[in-house]
Motif scaffolding. Sequence first.
Motif, PDB file in Angstrom:
ATOM      1  N   UNK A 162       0.818  -1.212   0.000  1.00  8.53           N
ATOM      2  CA  UNK A 162       0.000   0.000   0.000  1.00  8.53           C
ATOM      3  C   UNK A 162       0.854   1.265   0.000  1.00  8.53           C
ATOM      4  N   UNK A 163       1.968   1.238   0.707  1.00  5.53           N
ATOM      5  CA  UNK A 163       2.876   2.394   0.675  1.00  5.53           C
ATOM      6  C   UNK A 163       3.404   2.630  -0.738  1.00  5.53           C
ATOM      7  N   UNK A 164       3.729   1.531  -1.427  1.00  9.53           N
ATOM      8  CA  UNK A 164       4.213   1.647  -2.803  1.00  9.53           C
ATOM      9  C   UNK A 164       3.119   2.177  -3.721  1.00  9.53           C
ATOM     10  N   UNK A 165       1.901   1.730  -3.510  1.00 10.34           N
ATOM     11  CA  UNK A 165       0.778   2.214  -4.324  1.00 10.34           C
ATOM     12  C   UNK A 165       0.539   3.708  -4.112  1.00 10.34           C
ATOM     13  N   UNK A 166       0.945   4.202  -2.950  1.00  5.42           N
ATOM     14  CA  UNK A 166       0.800   5.626  -2.654  1.00  5.42           C
ATOM     15  C   UNK A 166       2.024   6.436  -3.088  1.00  5.42           C
ATOM     16  N   UNK A 167       2.907   5.787  -3.837  1.00  2.51           N
ATOM     17  CA  UNK A 167       3.999   6.504  -4.470  1.00  2.51           C
ATOM     18  C   UNK A 167       5.314   6.530  -3.729  1.00  2.51           C
ATOM     19  N   UNK A 168       5.432   5.807  -2.618  1.00  4.22           N
ATOM     20  CA  UNK A 168       6.684   5.794  -1.878  1.00  4.22           C
ATOM     21  C   UNK A 168       7.599   4.680  -2.377  1.00  4.22           C
ATOM     22  N   UNK A 169       8.898   4.895  -2.233  1.00  9.77           N
ATOM     23  CA  UNK A 169       9.863   3.838  -2.555  1.00  9.77           C
ATOM     24  C   UNK A 169      10.054   3.002  -1.299  1.00  9.77           C
ATOM     25  N   UNK A 170       9.880   1.687  -1.433  1.00  7.42           N
ATOM     26  CA  UNK A 170       9.797   0.798  -0.269  1.00  7.42           C
ATOM     27  C   UNK A 170      10.733  -0.395  -0.433  1.00  7.42           C
ATOM     28  N   UNK A 171      11.406  -0.737   0.642  1.00  9.53           N
ATOM     29  CA  UNK A 171      12.231  -1.939   0.700  1.00  9.53           C
ATOM     30  C   UNK A 171      11.764  -2.799   1.863  1.00  9.53           C
ATOM     31  N   UNK A 172      11.631  -4.105   1.624  1.00 10.17           N
ATOM     32  CA  UNK A 172      11.342  -5.062   2.686  1.00 10.17           C
ATOM     33  C   UNK A 172      12.617  -5.845   2.985  1.00 10.17           C
ATOM     34  N   UNK A 173      13.002  -5.881   4.245  1.00 15.11           N
ATOM     35  CA  UNK A 173      14.134  -6.684   4.701  1.00 15.11           C
ATOM     36  C   UNK A 173      13.569  -7.843   5.511  1.00 15.11           C
ATOM     37  N   UNK A 174      13.768  -9.049   5.018  1.00 14.27           N
ATOM     38  CA  UNK A 174      13.219 -10.243   5.665  1.00 14.27           C
ATOM     39  C   UNK A 174      14.275 -10.832   6.590  1.00 14.27           C
ATOM     40  N   UNK A 175      14.098 -10.591   7.872  1.00 17.44           N
ATOM     41  CA  UNK A 175      15.068 -11.032   8.865  1.00 17.44           C
ATOM     42  C   UNK A 175      14.603 -12.296   9.593  1.00 17.44           C
ATOM     43  N   UNK A 176      13.587 -12.937   9.054  1.00 15.06           N
ATOM     44  CA  UNK A 176      13.018 -14.143   9.666  1.00 15.06           C
ATOM     45  C   UNK A 176      13.539 -15.392   8.946  1.00 15.06           C
ATOM     46  N   UNK A 177      14.141 -16.347   9.669  1.00 14.58           N
ATOM     47  CA  UNK A 177      14.611 -17.580   9.024  1.00 14.58           C
ATOM     48  C   UNK A 177      13.522 -18.342   8.271  1.00 14.58           C
ATOM     49  N   UNK A 178      12.264 -18.150   8.660  1.00 11.13           N
ATOM     50  CA  UNK A 178      11.167 -18.814   7.941  1.00 11.13           C
ATOM     51  C   UNK A 178      10.972 -18.226   6.545  1.00 11.13           C
ATOM     52  N   UNK A 179      11.394 -16.980   6.363  1.00 11.87           N
ATOM     53  CA  UNK A 179      11.399 -16.303   5.052  1.00 11.87           C
ATOM     54  C   UNK A 179      10.026 -16.253   4.382  1.00 11.87           C
TER      55      UNK A 179
ATOM     56  N   UNK B  80      15.142  -5.745  -6.870  1.00 12.20           N
ATOM     57  CA  UNK B  80      14.089  -4.779  -7.191  1.00 12.20           C
ATOM     58  C   UNK B  80      12.929  -5.418  -7.945  1.00 12.20           C
ATOM     59  N   UNK B  81      13.165  -6.557  -8.566  1.00 15.24           N
ATOM     60  CA  UNK B  81      12.119  -7.238  -9.345  1.00 15.24           C
ATOM     61  C   UNK B  81      11.379  -8.215  -8.433  1.00 15.24           C
ATOM     62  N   UNK B  82      10.206  -7.815  -7.968  1.00 11.18           N
ATOM     63  CA  UNK B  82       9.417  -8.652  -7.068  1.00 11.18           C
ATOM     64  C   UNK B  82       7.983  -8.774  -7.591  1.00 11.18           C
ATOM     65  N   UNK B  83       7.176  -9.530  -6.866  1.00 11.09           N
ATOM     66  CA  UNK B  83       5.775  -9.710  -7.262  1.00 11.09           C
ATOM     67  C   UNK B  83       4.922  -8.486  -6.957  1.00 11.09           C
ATOM     68  N   UNK B  84       5.445  -7.544  -6.178  1.00 12.83           N
ATOM     69  CA  UNK B  84       4.674  -6.351  -5.826  1.00 12.83           C
ATOM     70  C   UNK B  84       5.388  -5.127  -6.381  1.00 12.83           C
ATOM     71  N   UNK B  85       4.755  -4.458  -7.308  1.00 13.29           N
ATOM     72  CA  UNK B  85       5.357  -3.312  -7.983  1.00 13.29           C
ATOM     73  C   UNK B  85       5.760  -2.227  -6.989  1.00 13.29           C
ATOM     74  N   UNK B  86       6.977  -1.752  -7.135  1.00 13.25           N
ATOM     75  CA  UNK B  86       7.449  -0.671  -6.284  1.00 13.25           C
ATOM     76  C   UNK B  86       8.042  -1.105  -4.963  1.00 13.25           C
ATOM     77  N   UNK B  87       8.067  -2.418  -4.712  1.00 10.98           N
ATOM     78  CA  UNK B  87       8.606  -2.941  -3.454  1.00 10.98           C
ATOM     79  C   UNK B  87       9.849  -3.781  -3.749  1.00 10.98           C
ATOM     80  N   UNK B  88      10.987  -3.356  -3.231  1.00 13.69           N
ATOM     81  CA  UNK B  88      12.233  -4.120  -3.343  1.00 13.69           C
ATOM     82  C   UNK B  88      12.361  -5.057  -2.146  1.00 13.69           C
ATOM     83  N   UNK B  89      13.319  -5.989  -2.242  1.00 12.67           N
ATOM     84  CA  UNK B  89      13.404  -7.039  -1.220  1.00 12.67           C
ATOM     85  C   UNK B  89      14.847  -7.454  -0.964  1.00 12.67           C
ATOM     86  N   UNK B  90      15.170  -7.641   0.306  1.00  9.45           N
ATOM     87  CA  UNK B  90      16.349  -8.401   0.701  1.00  9.45           C
ATOM     88  C   UNK B  90      15.832  -9.670   1.345  1.00  9.45           C
ATOM     89  N   UNK B  91      16.160 -10.796   0.722  1.00  3.13           N
ATOM     90  CA  UNK B  91      15.578 -12.075   1.109  1.00  3.13           C
ATOM     91  C   UNK B  91      16.036 -12.539   2.498  1.00  3.13           C
TER      92      UNK B  91
END
Length: 269
Positions: free
Chosen positions: A31-48, A83-94
């Motif tokens: 939703x933040x990305x849909x509102x025009x913000x640049x967003x990164x998700x950092x997944x720090x959970x071993x379950x991923x 940067x290429x994820x299933x959710x437009x505008x959301x980057x990811x560190x796995x």
Amino acid sequence: MSELSETRWIVVANHKGGCGKTTTVVNLAAELARLGLSVLVVDLDPQANASMHIGKLHPSEVEVTCAELLASEVDRLPQALHEDTHIEGVSLIYGSLALGRAEDSLKEHTARPSEELKAKLAPLDGLYDIVLIDCPPSLKLLTSNALSLATHLIIPIESGSQYGLYGVTDLLRHVDKIKRINPKLEFMGALLIKHDERQTVCKLIETAANEQFGKLLPVKIPVSTKVNQAAMGQMSLHSIDKNARVAKEFRKLAEYVIESLGLTAIEGK
């Protein structure tokens, strides 16, 4: 990007499992990305789970995840960013299962084991409007690393469970401890998940949570089968059904976060 260059680092944490941490991170990010913000998700959970929801690769196929980033003595941040994820505008560190071993390695080989993530992600400051960090259901070193770099904290609470507030005292004590090394950490509020105003247990949890945390976010995420549908389909709730109440509540949460942080949304998205 917003006019403000400083990145807001929002950690979503609770040492209780099943309370909606990953659901919150993924759908708030969308939703933040849909509102025009640049967003990164950092997944720090071993379950991923956030990685499997957002990412186009399985965590086992990713060469540099949070685990390798933390354990490496050289800068591997450029390889970790996707940067290429299933959710437009959301980057990811796995995230990955190897995070468990990385946590042990930090204890043995790092001078400041609670501040390694902060050092490794420092070059990202100013490159994203918001970084959301999904934490494991634990108060150990991985969560401490997230809290040590955070500017803001959201604590999801499973409103529909009589055990939703189990261990809250330990959680708040841990946050207070981290504030000694990160005094800028600001508590945004507890977020009620799986909330149903008609259920007595939800009303009781809401009252108790307000007493214990002193601050509830002005959004309540309802129970919905669409949450699992979105995860299975690797989509946001908005993509599954933008008119669903649960999707609208995450939209409201994103709008509240943007307003609280002094950022600017792009109207009409």
